[in-house]
Design a protein around this motif. Structure first.
Motif, short mmCIF file in Angstrom:
data_model
loop_
_atom_site.label_atom_id
_atom_site.label_comp_id
_atom_site.label_asym_id
_atom_site.label_seq_id
_atom_site.Cartn_x
_atom_site.Cartn_y
_atom_site.Cartn_z
N ASN A 32 27.90 51.08 48.29
CA ASN A 32 28.57 50.74 49.55
C ASN A 32 27.53 50.38 50.61
OD1 ASN A 32 27.89 52.99 51.25
ND2 ASN A 32 29.55 54.17 50.40
N PRO A 33 27.96 49.63 51.65
CA PRO A 33 26.99 49.11 52.63
C PRO A 33 26.41 50.14 53.59
CG PRO A 33 29.22 48.37 53.16
CD PRO A 33 29.30 49.09 51.85
N GLU A 34 26.95 51.36 53.61
CA GLU A 34 26.40 52.39 54.50
C GLU A 34 24.93 52.63 54.15
OE1 GLU A 34 26.85 57.20 55.23
OE2 GLU A 34 28.38 56.16 54.07
N ILE A 35 24.06 52.61 55.16
CA ILE A 35 22.62 52.76 54.93
C ILE A 35 22.32 54.22 54.57
CG2 ILE A 35 20.33 52.59 56.00
CD1 ILE A 35 21.70 49.88 55.55
N LYS A 36 21.56 54.38 53.48
CA LYS A 36 21.21 55.73 53.02
C LYS A 36 19.82 55.71 52.41
CE LYS A 36 24.91 55.23 50.59
NZ LYS A 36 25.07 53.78 50.73
N THR A 37 19.24 56.90 52.30
CA THR A 37 17.94 57.08 51.69
C THR A 37 18.12 57.90 50.42
OG1 THR A 37 16.86 57.00 53.84
CG2 THR A 37 15.63 58.05 52.04
N VAL A 38 17.52 57.44 49.32
CA VAL A 38 17.63 58.14 48.04
C VAL A 38 16.25 58.61 47.62
CG1 VAL A 38 18.26 57.93 45.60
CG2 VAL A 38 19.64 56.76 47.34
N PHE A 39 16.15 59.90 47.33
CA PHE A 39 14.94 60.46 46.71
C PHE A 39 15.21 60.40 45.21
CE2 PHE A 39 15.02 62.20 50.98
CZ PHE A 39 13.73 61.93 51.40
N ALA A 40 14.64 59.40 44.54
CA ALA A 40 14.99 59.08 43.16
C ALA A 40 14.01 59.67 42.16
CB ALA A 40 15.06 57.56 43.00
N PRO A 41 14.49 60.63 41.35
CA PRO A 41 13.63 61.17 40.29
C PRO A 41 13.42 60.13 39.18
CG PRO A 41 15.51 62.62 40.73
CD PRO A 41 15.77 61.32 41.42
N THR A 42 12.21 60.03 38.68
CA THR A 42 11.90 59.12 37.58
C THR A 42 12.46 59.67 36.27
OG1 THR A 42 9.85 60.29 37.12
CG2 THR A 42 9.73 58.40 38.66
N ASP A 43 12.43 58.84 35.23
CA ASP A 43 12.82 59.30 33.91
C ASP A 43 11.94 60.48 33.47
OD1 ASP A 43 14.88 57.44 33.71
OD2 ASP A 43 13.60 55.94 32.76
N THR A 118 15.96 48.28 50.18
CA THR A 118 17.11 47.63 49.55
C THR A 118 18.04 47.15 50.66
OG1 THR A 118 18.57 49.56 49.44
CG2 THR A 118 16.93 49.34 47.67
N ASP A 119 19.09 46.43 50.26
CA ASP A 119 20.07 45.94 51.24
C ASP A 119 20.79 47.08 51.97
OD1 ASP A 119 19.63 43.25 50.88
OD2 ASP A 119 21.23 43.01 49.40
N ASN A 120 20.97 48.21 51.28
CA ASN A 120 21.75 49.30 51.89
C ASN A 120 20.97 50.61 51.97
OD1 ASN A 120 21.85 49.67 49.11
ND2 ASN A 120 23.93 50.48 49.12
N GLY A 121 19.65 50.50 52.09
CA GLY A 121 18.87 51.71 52.27
C GLY A 121 17.46 51.62 51.76
N VAL A 122 16.92 52.79 51.46
CA VAL A 122 15.53 52.90 51.02
C VAL A 122 15.44 53.94 49.90
CG1 VAL A 122 14.97 54.58 52.83
CG2 VAL A 122 13.14 53.24 51.83
N ILE A 123 14.52 53.68 48.96
CA ILE A 123 14.29 54.61 47.84
C ILE A 123 12.88 55.17 47.97
CG2 ILE A 123 14.01 54.81 45.32
CD1 ILE A 123 16.00 52.46 45.06
N HIS A 124 12.76 56.49 47.78
CA HIS A 124 11.46 57.15 47.65
C HIS A 124 11.45 57.74 46.23
CE1 HIS A 124 10.75 56.71 51.92
NE2 HIS A 124 11.87 57.37 52.19
#
Length: 138
Positions: A32-43, A118-124
């Motif tokens: 969805n277009p709501e801006i959010k930040t994701v702390f993304a764990p790797t594989d 990204t279009d709808n946020g940022v990934i760390h």
């Protein structure tokens, strides 16, 4: 630019995360277009968790949703912001501890790469799966 899900897919180091997001029915939340930040764990971060635990989480979607939403923060929180704050409220309802005294840590996870826009946020990118305090995992 692509959205959070498309960007994570293109990176090819978040296959487990994306599989679990799909299993939990959270793809729409990340698209969805709501801006959010994701702390993304790797594989590799998910590989630290026993396969049997991952399998049981896929069957317990309520618990899986809580764990995954614990990695998502509202708004555009970039590296410049991370060094100025010491906590961040998550979509799950708990608060993440942010420590930038020696690199950037989120709870016990090290931030490996910051500010993937990204279009709808940022990934760390992080090296450990974050667990909310009230979720017990075998």
């Amino acid at each position: 630019m692509a959205d959070l899900v498309e960007t994570a897919t293109q990176a090819e180091s978040f296959k487990t995360l994306l599989t679990l997001v799909e299993a939990a029915g959270l793809v729409d939340v990340l698209k969805n277009p709501e801006i959010k930040t994701v702390f993304a764990p790797t594989d590799e971060a998910f590989a630290k968790i026993p396969a049997t635990t991952i399998a049981s989480l896929m069957e317990d979607t309520a618990k899986l949703k809580r764990i995954l939403l614990y990695h998502v923060v509202s708004g555009d929180v970039r590296s410049d912001d991370l060094i100025q704050i010491n906590e961040a409220p998550t979509f799950e309802g708990s608060v993440l501890a942010i420590d930038s005294s020696d690199g950037v840590k989120v709870n016990d996870a090290n931030v490996l790469k910051q500010d993937i826009l990204t279009d709808n946020g940022v990934i760390h990118v992080i090296d450990t799966v974050l667990m909310p305090a009230l979720v017990a995992v075998e």
